[in-house]
Design a protein around this motif. Structure first.
Motif, PDB file in Angstrom:
ATOM      1  N   ILE A  94       0.853  -1.189   0.000  1.00  0.00           N
ATOM      2  CA  ILE A  94       0.000   0.000   0.000  1.00  0.00           C
ATOM      3  C   ILE A  94       0.888   1.238   0.000  1.00  0.00           C
ATOM      4  O   ILE A  94       1.616   1.475   0.971  1.00  0.00           O
ATOM      5  N   PRO A  95       0.875   2.017  -1.064  1.00  0.00           N
ATOM      6  CA  PRO A  95       1.792   3.157  -1.149  1.00  0.00           C
ATOM      7  C   PRO A  95       1.458   4.250  -0.156  1.00  0.00           C
ATOM      8  O   PRO A  95       0.304   4.448   0.221  1.00  0.00           O
ATOM      9  N   GLY A  96       2.501   4.924   0.265  1.00  0.00           N
ATOM     10  CA  GLY A  96       2.348   6.090   1.115  1.00  0.00           C
ATOM     11  C   GLY A  96       2.957   7.290   0.407  1.00  0.00           C
ATOM     12  O   GLY A  96       3.140   7.276  -0.805  1.00  0.00           O
ATOM     13  N   ILE A  97       3.283   8.302   1.171  1.00  0.00           N
ATOM     14  CA  ILE A  97       3.904   9.495   0.606  1.00  0.00           C
ATOM     15  C   ILE A  97       5.363   9.481   1.037  1.00  0.00           C
ATOM     16  O   ILE A  97       5.659   9.605   2.232  1.00  0.00           O
ATOM     17  N   THR A  98       6.265   9.299   0.081  1.00  0.00           N
ATOM     18  CA  THR A  98       7.668   9.230   0.432  1.00  0.00           C
ATOM     19  C   THR A  98       8.187  10.596   0.883  1.00  0.00           C
ATOM     20  O   THR A  98       7.633  11.637   0.543  1.00  0.00           O
ATOM     21  N   SER A  99       9.256  10.581   1.656  1.00  0.00           N
ATOM     22  CA  SER A  99       9.812  11.808   2.219  1.00  0.00           C
ATOM     23  C   SER A  99      10.218  12.811   1.145  1.00  0.00           C
ATOM     24  O   SER A  99      10.148  14.020   1.358  1.00  0.00           O
ATOM     25  N   ALA A 100      10.640  12.316  -0.009  1.00  0.00           N
ATOM     26  CA  ALA A 100      11.036  13.222  -1.091  1.00  0.00           C
ATOM     27  C   ALA A 100       9.857  14.085  -1.527  1.00  0.00           C
ATOM     28  O   ALA A 100       9.977  15.307  -1.677  1.00  0.00           O
ATOM     29  N   ASN A 101       8.690  13.468  -1.718  1.00  0.00           N
ATOM     30  CA  ASN A 101       7.499  14.217  -2.122  1.00  0.00           C
ATOM     31  C   ASN A 101       7.010  15.137  -1.023  1.00  0.00           C
ATOM     32  O   ASN A 101       6.625  16.281  -1.264  1.00  0.00           O
ATOM     33  N   ALA A 102       7.011  14.628   0.212  1.00  0.00           N
ATOM     34  CA  ALA A 102       6.533  15.428   1.342  1.00  0.00           C
ATOM     35  C   ALA A 102       7.404  16.667   1.532  1.00  0.00           C
ATOM     36  O   ALA A 102       6.910  17.785   1.681  1.00  0.00           O
ATOM     37  N   ALA A 103       8.720  16.472   1.512  1.00  0.00           N
ATOM     38  CA  ALA A 103       9.637  17.593   1.700  1.00  0.00           C
ATOM     39  C   ALA A 103       9.562  18.565   0.534  1.00  0.00           C
ATOM     40  O   ALA A 103       9.586  19.793   0.719  1.00  0.00           O
ATOM     41  N   ALA A 104       9.458  18.035  -0.674  1.00  0.00           N
ATOM     42  CA  ALA A 104       9.382  18.899  -1.859  1.00  0.00           C
ATOM     43  C   ALA A 104       8.149  19.790  -1.810  1.00  0.00           C
ATOM     44  O   ALA A 104       8.205  20.969  -2.157  1.00  0.00           O
ATOM     45  N   ALA A 105       7.028  19.240  -1.355  1.00  0.00           N
ATOM     46  CA  ALA A 105       5.802  20.032  -1.275  1.00  0.00           C
ATOM     47  C   ALA A 105       5.964  21.181  -0.291  1.00  0.00           C
ATOM     48  O   ALA A 105       5.441  22.282  -0.510  1.00  0.00           O
ATOM     49  N   SER A 106       6.691  20.951   0.787  1.00  0.00           N
ATOM     50  CA  SER A 106       6.901  22.006   1.778  1.00  0.00           C
ATOM     51  C   SER A 106       7.854  23.077   1.271  1.00  0.00           C
ATOM     52  O   SER A 106       7.809  24.228   1.716  1.00  0.00           O
ATOM     53  N   LEU A 107       8.707  22.699   0.328  1.00  0.00           N
ATOM     54  CA  LEU A 107       9.681  23.643  -0.230  1.00  0.00           C
ATOM     55  C   LEU A 107       9.150  24.398  -1.447  1.00  0.00           C
ATOM     56  O   LEU A 107       9.752  25.382  -1.872  1.00  0.00           O
ATOM     57  N   GLY A 108       8.052  23.946  -2.004  1.00  0.00           N
ATOM     58  CA  GLY A 108       7.518  24.588  -3.198  1.00  0.00           C
ATOM     59  C   GLY A 108       7.406  23.588  -4.330  1.00  0.00           C
ATOM     60  O   GLY A 108       6.545  22.715  -4.322  1.00  0.00           O
ATOM     61  N   ALA A 109       8.305  23.692  -5.316  1.00  0.00           N
ATOM     62  CA  ALA A 109       8.265  22.777  -6.466  1.00  0.00           C
ATOM     63  C   ALA A 109       9.676  22.468  -6.958  1.00  0.00           C
ATOM     64  O   ALA A 109      10.021  22.736  -8.110  1.00  0.00           O
ATOM     65  N   PRO A 110      10.511  21.876  -6.096  1.00  0.00           N
ATOM     66  CA  PRO A 110      11.888  21.591  -6.521  1.00  0.00           C
ATOM     67  C   PRO A 110      12.047  20.345  -7.382  1.00  0.00           C
ATOM     68  O   PRO A 110      13.090  20.158  -8.017  1.00  0.00           O
ATOM     69  N   LEU A 111      11.030  19.482  -7.431  1.00  0.00           N
ATOM     70  CA  LEU A 111      11.159  18.230  -8.179  1.00  0.00           C
ATOM     71  C   LEU A 111      10.389  18.265  -9.494  1.00  0.00           C
ATOM     72  O   LEU A 111       9.872  17.239  -9.946  1.00  0.00           O
ATOM     73  N   MET A 112      10.343  19.410 -10.115  1.00  0.00           N
ATOM     74  CA  MET A 112       9.568  19.549 -11.359  1.00  0.00           C
ATOM     75  C   MET A 112      10.289  18.958 -12.563  1.00  0.00           C
ATOM     76  O   MET A 112       9.731  18.881 -13.662  1.00  0.00           O
ATOM     77  N   HIS A 113      11.550  18.555 -12.392  1.00  0.00           N
ATOM     78  CA  HIS A 113      12.293  17.924 -13.487  1.00  0.00           C
ATOM     79  C   HIS A 113      12.962  16.660 -12.953  1.00  0.00           C
ATOM     80  O   HIS A 113      12.731  16.267 -11.807  1.00  0.00           O
TER      81      HIS A 113
END
Length: 229
Positions: A94-113
């Protein structure tokens, strides 16, 4: 956590997990049978969960973030195969929200590429292999997310990671530091590649290093995808 994970924790009979993660969902699992243990007992926990499942009882193994990303999904599947019981029990990841996505959302949009996720923990992976991956990520100009950046015993690896990235990126490259991402007591800092080690970093922290187009503004990190604006 995902809604599916939330509902599953409510429905199963037994919860198995690392004590710290059990504590995070304590209110949700009240009244259930809970099996918890400390670090270095991951295989034992997963084996116990499989044994419970073989008794035709519903059991959930919990991980921080996403069980399929540095979590317990792989251990459960490997053990089930080794024990020859993969067809005797139903296993659902069952997938969750990985730390990379959670942290990126708090920072804005750093993982757009394009981005890479690398753990600096050499407990299970040789440090030489981690260094090679850091070199490739830096050379390839990937936005890079660092998991497990610092522990009580492991303090030099993050310095080596910084040194590697500074070989290929300017010192003013934005770096985001997020502690306890989406856990209620979150701390978010935007710094630079040259300066980010001046900020507190520990095992509950995720570090995001931008690519050559990432910029910061008003404590946000943005990596342009390339759209014409």
């Amino acid at each position: 956590m995902s809604i599916k994970a939330y509902r599953t924790l409510q429905q199963v009979e037994v919860i198995v997990g690392y004590k710290t993660y059990i504590d995070l969902v304590a209110e949700l699992v009240k009244g259930k049978e809970v099996i918890s243990s400390g670090m270095m007992k991951e295989v034992d926990r997963c084996q116990k969960a499989i044994e419970i499942a073989l008794q035709k009882r519903s059991v959930a193994v919990i991980s921080s973030g996403d069980p399929g990303i540095y979590g317990m999904a792989g251990v459960v599947l490997e053990l089930a195969l080794k024990m020859g019981v993969q067809e005797a029990i139903d296993i659902e990841i069952i997938p969750g929200i990985t730390s990379a996505n959670a942290a990126a959302a708090s920072l804005g949009a750093p993982l757009m590429h394009d981005f890479a996720v690398i753990s600096l923990s050499d407990l299970l992976t040789p440090w030489e292999t981690i260094v090679q991956r850091l070199e490739y990520a830096a050379q390839g100009d990937f936005v890079t997310v660092l998991y497990n950046p610092v522990s009580k015993k492991r303090t030099e690896q993050i310095k080596e990671a910084q040194r590697i990235f500074l070989k290929y990126k300017p010192g003013n490259t934005p770096v985001g530091i997020v502690r306890n991402a989406k856990r209620g007591n979150e701390e978010v800092t935007v710094s630079t590649l040259a300066e980010f080690l001046k900020h507190p970093i520990d095992m509950f922290t995720v570090v995001l290093i931008g690519n050559n187009r990432t910029f910061s503004s008003a404590e946000l990190m943005i990596t342009p995808r390339g759209y014409s604006l």
